[in-house]
Design an enzyme around this catalytic site. Structure first.
Site, short mmCIF file in Angstrom:
data_model
loop_
_atom_site.label_atom_id
_atom_site.label_comp_id
_atom_site.label_asym_id
_atom_site.label_seq_id
_atom_site.Cartn_x
_atom_site.Cartn_y
_atom_site.Cartn_z
N LYS A 116 0.69 -1.20 -0.03
CA LYS A 116 0.13 -0.28 0.09
C LYS A 116 0.84 1.45 -0.06
O LYS A 116 0.36 2.32 -0.55
CB LYS A 116 -0.89 -0.02 1.09
CG LYS A 116 -2.16 -1.12 0.97
CD LYS A 116 -2.87 -1.45 2.05
CE LYS A 116 -3.90 -0.56 2.40
NZ LYS A 116 -4.70 -0.93 3.72
N GLY A 164 -9.67 -4.49 6.52
CA GLY A 164 -9.30 -3.61 7.92
C GLY A 164 -8.57 -3.88 8.86
O GLY A 164 -8.52 -3.32 10.13
N GLU A 199 -0.86 7.59 8.01
CA GLU A 199 -1.84 8.62 7.24
C GLU A 199 -2.38 9.39 8.04
O GLU A 199 -2.72 9.02 9.32
CB GLU A 199 -2.75 7.83 6.24
CG GLU A 199 -2.31 7.58 5.08
CD GLU A 199 -3.57 6.64 4.22
OE1 GLU A 199 -3.18 6.15 3.20
OE2 GLU A 199 -4.54 6.31 4.83
N LYS A 236 -16.14 -3.58 5.57
CA LYS A 236 -17.18 -3.19 5.09
C LYS A 236 -18.60 -3.95 5.52
O LYS A 236 -18.29 -5.22 5.69
CB LYS A 236 -17.11 -3.13 3.54
CG LYS A 236 -16.34 -2.04 2.96
CD LYS A 236 -15.78 -2.54 1.59
CE LYS A 236 -14.66 -1.78 0.97
NZ LYS A 236 -13.94 -1.98 -0.19
N GLU A 274 -9.80 2.81 -4.28
CA GLU A 274 -10.60 3.19 -3.24
C GLU A 274 -10.02 4.91 -2.65
O GLU A 274 -8.97 4.91 -2.58
CB GLU A 274 -10.39 2.31 -1.79
CG GLU A 274 -10.85 1.02 -2.01
CD GLU A 274 -10.65 0.16 -0.79
OE1 GLU A 274 -11.52 -1.08 -0.74
OE2 GLU A 274 -9.89 0.47 0.07
N ASN A 290 -7.40 -2.08 -4.93
CA ASN A 290 -7.35 -3.58 -4.86
C ASN A 290 -7.45 -4.18 -6.13
O ASN A 290 -8.34 -3.82 -7.20
CB ASN A 290 -8.76 -3.95 -4.11
CG ASN A 290 -8.97 -3.72 -2.84
OD1 ASN A 290 -7.93 -3.76 -1.93
ND2 ASN A 290 -9.92 -3.29 -2.10
N ARG A 292 -8.21 -6.93 -7.74
CA ARG A 292 -9.02 -8.11 -7.81
C ARG A 292 -10.64 -7.69 -8.01
O ARG A 292 -10.81 -6.79 -8.00
CB ARG A 292 -8.57 -9.18 -6.50
CG ARG A 292 -9.04 -8.08 -5.32
CD ARG A 292 -9.10 -8.88 -4.11
NE ARG A 292 -9.07 -8.14 -2.72
CZ ARG A 292 -10.13 -7.37 -2.16
NH1 ARG A 292 -11.39 -7.63 -2.95
NH2 ARG A 292 -9.84 -6.74 -1.24
#
Ligand code: ADP
Ligand code: ADP
Ligand code: MG
Length: 444
Positions: A116, A164, A199, A236, A274, A290, A292
């Protein structure tokens, strides 16, 4: 098109992919662990091979066993679903080395988006705004220095994180050191990689993501966005498309940025960009990509009228997209509720399904691998299925979701359908202007 495809996954997503293959006249090979001998994906595939014990490392993450089955069974492509090996550059590379097509982007693209922190640099280079933050943190001293620069609250995030996990919120400088150690060791044990970055914590914020589809001929389209701000512990729970929180100008900007980013890496296959979106100043920033198929892809299928899995297979077979951006028309509204096996206290639940009633009716879709009598094993993801509904307007769609959820019955195992009904009846949710902190408010 491929003649035979191996599906390297289990549960609802394996069933979803097998159905698409059947409709395209493609033979299917399922793989399963010893805990999944009675699973539905094993029954619906044309053939099924046992690849190892219940632990994911012994079966669904066992690259050599899966590729061996592909070669032995004559499958020329492997669909990885989501989770498991779907974002493994190493697996994609092994497939390529063995002459099997990995249904997804190249290992090089997975590498530059999979970590990431690397993805943040890729996005920045493509001109996409990123959340203010740091590169990979080498140690706790550097974490403290960067924290002072970024300010509080902030998040320490695992670069290999997903679902998450591996995220820690830090409110003050005194907590940086311990949170850094915690996040890093959690990431080491969950993902085998303790690398973390930082972040700024954006709040209140919306999670809005854009669906991308690219082919081997340089064409990239975006297929609408999804609002995924209903989350618990950064995971989510409910998703909808279109997003009720963004303006048309923001939508166009987000989509253009997502297409630019995908084009900058010659993206092949389906993927999701995202973003975090702040409605106060109408700004958005890249969070992750992502590489995929996404759990919530069905809401996009409803509003776009396109079968994402079939297109994923076609572009993997190097077919060219049959449409351009101008041909894509997003219509109506779709909502997905994730139904998880859990108690009202969010403890995992497993057992044998004694009674099952699945809702129906026009534009009601229920993706699951459940059947009456199946035993849900404790080793895997807690998702039992997904209810997806479609209606011309958001208002009607919310009512439809409530009505369909009310028809759902499962006995023998606890599920979160009551929680989903609470969300669908919540005023902030109904207004459409809810943020990622909605669930915290729901419990106050
Ligand atoms: P989505 O937006 O598609 O829901 P998630 O991040 O929630 O994406 O992950 C999708 C699925 O993959 C979930 O079932 C999750 O548990 C699993 N998953 C995500 N990342 C990882 C990972 N690094 N290792 C194992 N499983 C993962
Ligand atoms: P994962 O790989 O686990 O999906 P993400 O980076 O996508 O991790 O973050 C998961 C969720 O955590 C987001 O959907 C969002 O709700 C929250 N989140 C992540 N980064 C931030 C941030 N910088 N500020 C506020 N919330 C964040
Ligand atoms: Mg994410």
């Amino acid at each position: 098109m491929f003649e035979k495809i191996l599906v390297a996954n289990r549960g609802e997503i394996a069933v979803r992919v097998i159905r698409a293959c059947k409709e395209m006249g493609v033979q299917t090979v399922a793989v399963f662990s010893t805990a999944d001998a009675g699973s539905y994906h094993v029954q619906v595939a044309d053939e099924a091979w046992c690849i190892g014990g219940p632990r994911p490392a012994d079966s669904y993450l066992n690259m050599d066993a899966i590729i061996t089955v592909a070669v032995e069974s004559g499958a020329t492509a492997i669909h990885p679903g989501y989770g498991f090996l779907s974002e493994s550059a190493e697996f994609a590379r092994k497939c390529r080395d063995c002459g099997v097509v990995f249904v997804g982007p190249s290992p090089e693209v997975i590498e530059c988006m999979g970590d990431k922190d690397e993805a943040r640099r890729t996005a920045k280079a493509a001109g996409v705004p990123i959340v203010e933050g740091s590169d990979l943190l080498s140690d706790a001293d550097e974490a403290e220095r960067e924290a002072k620069r970024i300010g509080f609250p902030l998040l320490i995030k695992a670069r290999a994180g997903g679902g998450g996990r591996g995220i820690r919120k830090v409110e003050s400088l005194e907590k940086v050191r311990s949170s850094f150690q915690e996040a890093s060791s959690e990431a080491s044990s969950a993902f085998g990689d303790g690398g973390c970055y930082m972040e700024r914590f954006i709040s209140p914020a919306h999670h809005v993501e854009v669906q991308i589809l690219g082919d081997a001929h340089g064409n990239v389209v975006s297929l609408g966005e999804r609002e995924c701000s209903v989350q618990r512990r950064n995971q989510k729970l409910l998703e909808e498309s279109p997003s009720p929180s963004i303006t048309q100008a923001v939508r166009e900007h987000m989509h253009r940025a997502a297409r630019d980013l995908a084009r900058s890496v010659n993206y092949l296959g389906v993927g999701t960009i995202e973003y975090l979106y702040s409605d106060s100043d109408e700004t958005f920033a890249f969070m992750e990509m992502n590489t995929r198929l996404q759990v919530e892809h069905p809401v996009t299928e409803f509003v776009s009228g396109l079968d994402l899995v079939k297109w994923q297979l076609r572009v993997a077979a190097e077919n060219e997209l049959a449409f351009t951006q101008d041909d894509i028309h997003i219509r109506g509204h779709a909502i997905e509720c994730r139904l998880n096996a859990e108690t009202p206290d969010f403890l995992p639940s497993c057992g044998t399904v004694e009674t099952l009633h699945i809702p129906g009716g026009p534009w009601v879709r229920f993706d699951t691998a459940l059947y009456q009598g199946v035993t849900v094993p404790p080793y895997y993801d807690s998702m039992l299925g997904k209810l997806i509904v479609f209606a011309p307007t958001r208002e009607e769609c919310v009512r439809k979701a409530r009505s369909a959820l009310g028809e759902f019955v499962v006995e023998g195992i606890s599920d979160n359908s009551e929680l989903q009904l609470d969300i669908l009846s919540n005023d902030a949710f109904i207004s459409g202007m809810y943020h990622t902190n909605l669930m915290e408010h729901l419990y106050e």
